[in-house]
Scaffold this active site. Structure first.
Site, PDB file in Angstrom:
ATOM      1  N   GLN A  89       0.832  -1.207   0.000  1.00  0.00           N
ATOM      2  CA  GLN A  89       0.000   0.000   0.000  1.00  0.00           C
ATOM      3  C   GLN A  89       0.870   1.261   0.000  1.00  0.00           C
ATOM      4  OE1 GLN A  89      -3.116   0.693  -0.478  1.00  0.00           O
ATOM      5  NE2 GLN A  89      -3.755  -1.431  -0.699  1.00  0.00           N
ATOM      6  N   SER A  90       1.856   1.289  -0.861  1.00  0.00           N
ATOM      7  CA  SER A  90       2.782   2.424  -0.873  1.00  0.00           C
ATOM      8  C   SER A  90       2.201   3.630  -1.608  1.00  0.00           C
ATOM      9  CB  SER A  90       4.076   1.997  -1.561  1.00  0.00           C
ATOM     10  OG  SER A  90       4.834   3.123  -1.919  1.00  0.00           O
TER      11      SER A  90
END
Ligand SMILES: Cc1ncc(COP(=O)(O)O)c(C=O)c1O
Length: 354
Positions: A89-90
């Site tokens: 989830q960058s």
């Protein structure tokens, strides 16, 4: 008004390749409702927020300012493809995918297993969905702690693309590479100082997230380079303070080398706290849930579960402990990250640890 050095007087700062995309300056707003909720007796400092969640492209955030310099370097070197690695989830990856798309560059993203979370929301929604909409090619990397290994794997992917005729540019994760992203925050420091001067603000302490440390490094370096002694507290979002402090110090040295300028930072300038980090990167705790709920319900301000929720929780914790006086002002740097809210779903509202 304070006279500050021009960009051209700060080493190589004015000559670094850049693609300008960020919508800046970002606004500085008061958080009076939050102050009232935290300190109903009026015994807490004034609260401000700098809205770097609104940097314009790709849903905003701090990574836009940072990627202006990585992608500027990529374009300068004639690349047609960029490769980047980070957590599933960058925000860095999502922002890179979108900015690369805007520049007409292909983008390969490598998603690392940093957080023990297997639910479908985490795997497919939030930033992952946006990576795919931006047209990035996704790759998986099984380790979440091995920065050098993740970089090596990116190089393997880059070699394969090169063999197919592409001109790849690798954005490395590990801290032993020139901290190009930090330059974005050197400029943000200058922007903040201009706002302080123009708006007649008195700010006593700045709270920001410290992860890769690009934001922390750039902001601190820039403040000192432009003549400000504003206190900066880095709130750890990724690793404990005893590891993050040395990372920031090393990054400061690399930034001075990259820009060929020494802003004269002292040992005391580097301040980190990991008060809101547990149980670890990308994992919620009750202080973060409280920060998310308070910011949303008192200010209509959305902070995220991985970064800005932790920073705000760290700031609240320090202020509740009496770290600042009522006649002082704290500034929270909101660095974005809201897409992750959709990947964590209503776990951000529950009280049990995730
Ligand atoms: C929303 C957000 N805030 C803060 C940070 C931490 O910034 P830095 O990596 O520059 O330390 C990140 C890093 O990914 C982020 O995505």
């Amino acid at each position: 008004m304070t006279i500050r050095p021009a960009l051209a007087e700060i080493g190589r700062l004015a000559t670094m390749p850049r693609v300008k995309m960020a919508h800046v300056p970002t606004a500085i707003e008061a958080m009076d409702n939050l102050r009232g909720a935290l300190f109903p007796d009026g015994d807490g400092p004034r609260l401000l927020v700098k809205r770097d969640d609104n940097t314009g492209i790709a849903m905003g955030g701090n990574k836009v300012r940072q990627l202006e310099f990585y992608l500027g370097d990529a374009v300068d070197k004639g690349a047609d493809t960029v490769l980047i690695t980070s957590a599933v989830q960058s925000n860095f990856v999502r922002t890179c995918a979108a900015m690369a798309a805007r520049l007409g560059l292909a983008c390969h993203v490598q998603l690392e297993e940093r957080v023990p979370k297997n639910d479908p929301l985490y795997r497919t929604n939030g930033n992952v969905l946006l990576d795919r909409i931006a047209g990035a090619t996704l790759h998986a990397y099984p380790d979440g702690e091995d920065e050098a290994g993740a970089d090596r794997q990116l190089e393997v992917l880059a070699d394969a693309l090169r063999a197919e005729g592409a001109k790849p540019y690798v954005i490395h994760l590990s801290a032993d590479h020139p901290p190009l992203g930090a330059i974005g925050y050197v400029l943000a420091a200058r922007e903040l100082l201009e706002q302080i001067d123009e708006q007649g603000l008195a700010i006593d302490r700045l709270f920001l997230g410290s992860g890769s440390a690009a934001t922390h490094t750039g902001m601190l370096w820039g403040l000192r380079a432009f003549g400000s002694d504003l206190r900066v507290t880095g709130v750890c979002v990724r690793r404990a303070a005893d590891l993050q402090g040395p990372r920031v110090r090393a990054n400061l040295g690399r930034l001075s080398a990259l820009l060929d300028h020494d802003p004269g930072i002292t040992e005391d300038d580097v301040e980190v706290t990991d008060v809101s980090l547990a149980p670890g990167y990308g994992r919620l705790n009750d202080g973060v849930r409280e920060a998310i709920a308070l910011a949303g319900s008192k200010e209509g301000l959305f902070v995220d579960p991985v970064y800005t929720g932790k920073v705000l929780a760290g700031m609240i914790s320090a202020l509740r402990a009496g770290a600042m006086a009522t006649d002082e002002t704290a500034l929270f740097l909101h660095t974005g990250g809201q897409p992750a809210l959709f990947a964590y779903g209503d776990s951000v509202l529950e009280s049990a640890d995730a």
